[in-house]
Design a protein around this motif. Structure first.
Motif, PDB file in Angstrom:
ATOM      1  N   SER A 110       0.826  -1.207   0.000  1.00  0.00           N
ATOM      2  CA  SER A 110       0.000   0.000   0.000  1.00  0.00           C
ATOM      3  C   SER A 110       0.859   1.256   0.000  1.00  0.00           C
ATOM      4  CB  SER A 110      -0.952   0.001   1.203  1.00  0.00           C
ATOM      5  OG  SER A 110      -1.943  -1.002   1.046  1.00  0.00           O
ATOM      6  N   ASN A 112     -11.715  -2.546   2.835  1.00  0.00           N
ATOM      7  CA  ASN A 112     -10.978  -3.797   2.713  1.00  0.00           C
ATOM      8  C   ASN A 112      -9.975  -3.786   3.865  1.00  0.00           C
ATOM      9  OD1 ASN A 112      -8.687  -5.608   1.859  1.00  0.00           O
ATOM     10  ND2 ASN A 112     -10.096  -5.998   0.173  1.00  0.00           N
ATOM     11  N   HIS A 140      -7.292  -4.736   6.928  1.00  0.00           N
ATOM     12  CA  HIS A 140      -6.035  -5.483   7.028  1.00  0.00           C
ATOM     13  C   HIS A 140      -6.360  -6.899   7.481  1.00  0.00           C
ATOM     14  CE1 HIS A 140      -1.793  -6.029   7.188  1.00  0.00           C
ATOM     15  NE2 HIS A 140      -1.766  -6.257   8.488  1.00  0.00           N
ATOM     16  N   SER A 149     -12.318  -8.912   5.058  1.00  0.00           N
ATOM     17  CA  SER A 149     -10.903  -9.224   4.868  1.00  0.00           C
ATOM     18  C   SER A 149     -10.741 -10.313   3.814  1.00  0.00           C
ATOM     19  CB  SER A 149     -10.266  -9.687   6.179  1.00  0.00           C
ATOM     20  OG  SER A 149      -8.940 -10.137   5.937  1.00  0.00           O
ATOM     21  N   GLU A 165      -4.721  -6.521  -2.453  1.00  0.00           N
ATOM     22  CA  GLU A 165      -5.959  -5.973  -1.908  1.00  0.00           C
ATOM     23  C   GLU A 165      -6.375  -4.695  -2.621  1.00  0.00           C
ATOM     24  OE1 GLU A 165      -4.891  -6.056   2.260  1.00  0.00           O
ATOM     25  OE2 GLU A 165      -4.748  -8.251   2.141  1.00  0.00           O
ATOM     26  N   ALA A 166      -5.430  -3.963  -3.176  1.00  0.00           N
ATOM     27  CA  ALA A 166      -5.773  -2.799  -4.003  1.00  0.00           C
ATOM     28  C   ALA A 166      -6.453  -3.253  -5.288  1.00  0.00           C
ATOM     29  CB  ALA A 166      -4.526  -1.984  -4.316  1.00  0.00           C
ATOM     30  N   SER A 209      -9.902  -4.080  -4.344  1.00  0.00           N
ATOM     31  CA  SER A 209     -10.671  -2.868  -4.040  1.00  0.00           C
ATOM     32  C   SER A 209     -11.161  -2.197  -5.317  1.00  0.00           C
ATOM     33  CB  SER A 209      -9.806  -1.888  -3.234  1.00  0.00           C
ATOM     34  OG  SER A 209      -9.471  -2.422  -1.970  1.00  0.00           O
ATOM     35  N   SER A 260      -8.770   0.929   1.715  1.00  0.00           N
ATOM     36  CA  SER A 260      -7.991  -0.287   1.943  1.00  0.00           C
ATOM     37  C   SER A 260      -6.921  -0.031   2.991  1.00  0.00           C
ATOM     38  CB  SER A 260      -7.340  -0.743   0.634  1.00  0.00           C
ATOM     39  OG  SER A 260      -6.619  -1.941   0.824  1.00  0.00           O
ATOM     40  N   SER A 314      -3.631  -1.257   5.405  1.00  0.00           N
ATOM     41  CA  SER A 314      -2.476  -2.147   5.551  1.00  0.00           C
ATOM     42  C   SER A 314      -1.686  -1.700   6.772  1.00  0.00           C
ATOM     43  CB  SER A 314      -1.574  -2.086   4.316  1.00  0.00           C
ATOM     44  OG  SER A 314      -2.227  -2.612   3.186  1.00  0.00           O
ATOM     45  N   CYS A 367      -2.899   3.606   4.243  1.00  0.00           N
ATOM     46  CA  CYS A 367      -4.319   3.556   3.907  1.00  0.00           C
ATOM     47  C   CYS A 367      -4.532   4.197   2.544  1.00  0.00           C
ATOM     48  CB  CYS A 367      -5.127   4.287   4.982  1.00  0.00           C
ATOM     49  SG  CYS A 367      -6.894   4.310   4.661  1.00  0.00           S
TER      50      CYS A 367
END
Length: 424
Positions: free
Chosen positions: A179, A312, A314, A344, A360-361, A364, A405, A407, A416
């Motif tokens: 992130s 989303n 961590h 998650s 995760e990005a 998202s 999102s 992290s 974030c």
């Protein structure tokens, strides 16, 4: 005036799939990418499961001769980057075809950069070469050992392959790294230093030493049932599951993207980064650092807390993280926290450490594009103070405009990101 920044390319290799299409389809179906460790013998280990990348064939996208000199974490990043770069339509031959090792014809080389994080780098190469040194002697250590093991080589290899001459770097901030890489790249484009950035994270640490280290600090789940190993926010959670893979985004200045007719997935509008300054592994009490980081990102985006639709999280499936991240969300969003979707995706991918934020990005952005909130698969029952909508077991369709999102990494590193549904 700050420039708008949009997402024009996506790429991923992770335990749920070896492309964005395959992975996102698995996520929408709540498929878990966790299983018994196959990369080494776990007879003497308490931890038996991990989230490995399956059926990975890097030679389909990368130069076969070079692969023996490229560590797995770099291979994963390069593979995902090839998908993202092709997806963005950046590297094409004159006949419109695409192949690896093409130079970017659309933009000047010094206007495109690379920021890709890895928390640990080539741990497998460190172990392999140490064994060779101990058994055969130090003269047998590979001359390629150092450039294979160092964390920055994923970013460097991507830049070298395509001739990207803008900023090329590697933030090493543990589990916040992916992130941080995307956020730093966002600022580079927004502030005018580059027009295009390839960014994200990568990791491959499912190795004897990697598993032993996290196991012995009691950070990993020793549950042998893949369905119950990574269960963020569940009252029976007992540690995270090690994952591997990479997630890469192409970020581009808005006018630049429009001018060349690029497909725009979403807009990135906010980034926050800070440090707990509290402990080497534990988050600060009640998630104070994470809460402050979310506030920074919301302020940077110029939006209100109530504009955020989905977080989303961590969500590592560790006792302290899930408890404190929930407290942090409540601290930032107040009564509105219960109206948020919070899930998650580590419940499916495991924890990719420095690669987590990148993957995760990607999720998202796809959530915004499809109007779909991924599930926290495996979640059955929470604790009384953990009473948010964690989207248990099955994902839901939802009208999403802003996705946040989170992290959070060892050392107190927090990052974030905030993405916005694309609107002309």
């Amino acid at each position: 005036m700050m420039r708008r920044v949009v997402v024009t390319g996506l790429g991923t290799v992770n335990p749920t799939g070896n492309s964005v299409k395959e992975s996102w389809a698995s996520v929408k179906e709540s498929k878990i990418g966790i299983g018994k460790i196959t990369s080494f013998d776990t007879t003497d280990y308490k931890v038996k499961v991990a989230a490995e990348v399956k059926d990975f064939e890097p030679a389909t996208k990368l130069d076969k001769k070079e692969l023996r000199h490229i560590a797995r974490f770099t291979q994963l990043a390069m593979y995902a980057a090839e998908e993202a770069i092709e997806d963005a339509g950046l590297c094409k031959e004159e006949d419109g075809s695409y192949k690896f090792d093409t130079k970017v014809s659309e933009i000047p080389a010094d206007r495109c950069g690379v920021i890709v994080s890895s928390g640990i780098g080539g741990l497998d190469e460190i172990e392999k070469n140490d064994q060779k040194a101990q058994t055969k002697g130090y003269n047998f250590v590979s001359p390629f050992f150092v450039p294979m093991a160092i964390c920055n080589m994923a970013a460097a290899r991507i830049a070298i392959a395509h001739g990207f001459k803008g900023m090329c770097t590697c933030p090493v901030t543990a589990c916040a790294g992916g992130s941080n890489a995307i956020g730093d790249a966002f600022f580079r484009v927004r502030d005018g230093y580059e027009d295009v950035m390839i960014c994200g994270g990568t990791e491959s640490s499912i190795t004897p030493l990697g598993i032993a280290g996290f196991q012995n600090m009691k950070a990993l789940s020793d549950t042998e049932d893949p369905e119950r190993a990574s269960i963020p926010f569940d009252k029976n959670r007992n540690g995270f599951v090690m994952g591997e893979g990479s997630g890469i985004l192409v970020l581009e200045e808005y006018e630049h993207a429009v001018k060349r007719g690029a497909h725009i997935y979403a807009e990135i509008v906010g980034y926050g980064s800070n440090c707990d300054a509290y402990h080497i592994t534990s988050p600060s009490p009640d998630g104070q650092g994470g809460a402050a980081c979310m506030k920074l990102a919301i302020k940077d985006a110029g939006i209100d807390e109530k504009d955020v639709d989905y977080i989303n999280a961590h969500g590592t499936s560790t006792s302290l993280n899930d408890k404190y991240e929930t407290a942090a969300i409540k601290s930032v969003f107040g009564d509105y926290a219960k109206d948020l979707y919070v899930s998650s995706t580590k419940s499916m991918t495991g924890h990719l450490l420095g690669g987590a934020g990148g993957v995760e990005a990607v999720f998202s952005v796809k959530a915004l594009e499809d109007g779909f909130v991924p599930a926290t698969v495996g979640l059955k029952e929470t604790e009384p103070e953990m009473d948010l909508n964690y989207v248990p077991r099955k994902g839901v369709n939802a009208d999403l405009k802003y996705v946040l999102s989170n992290s959070l990494g060892f050392g107190g590193h927090n990052a974030c990101l905030i993405f916005k549904r694309y609107e002309n």
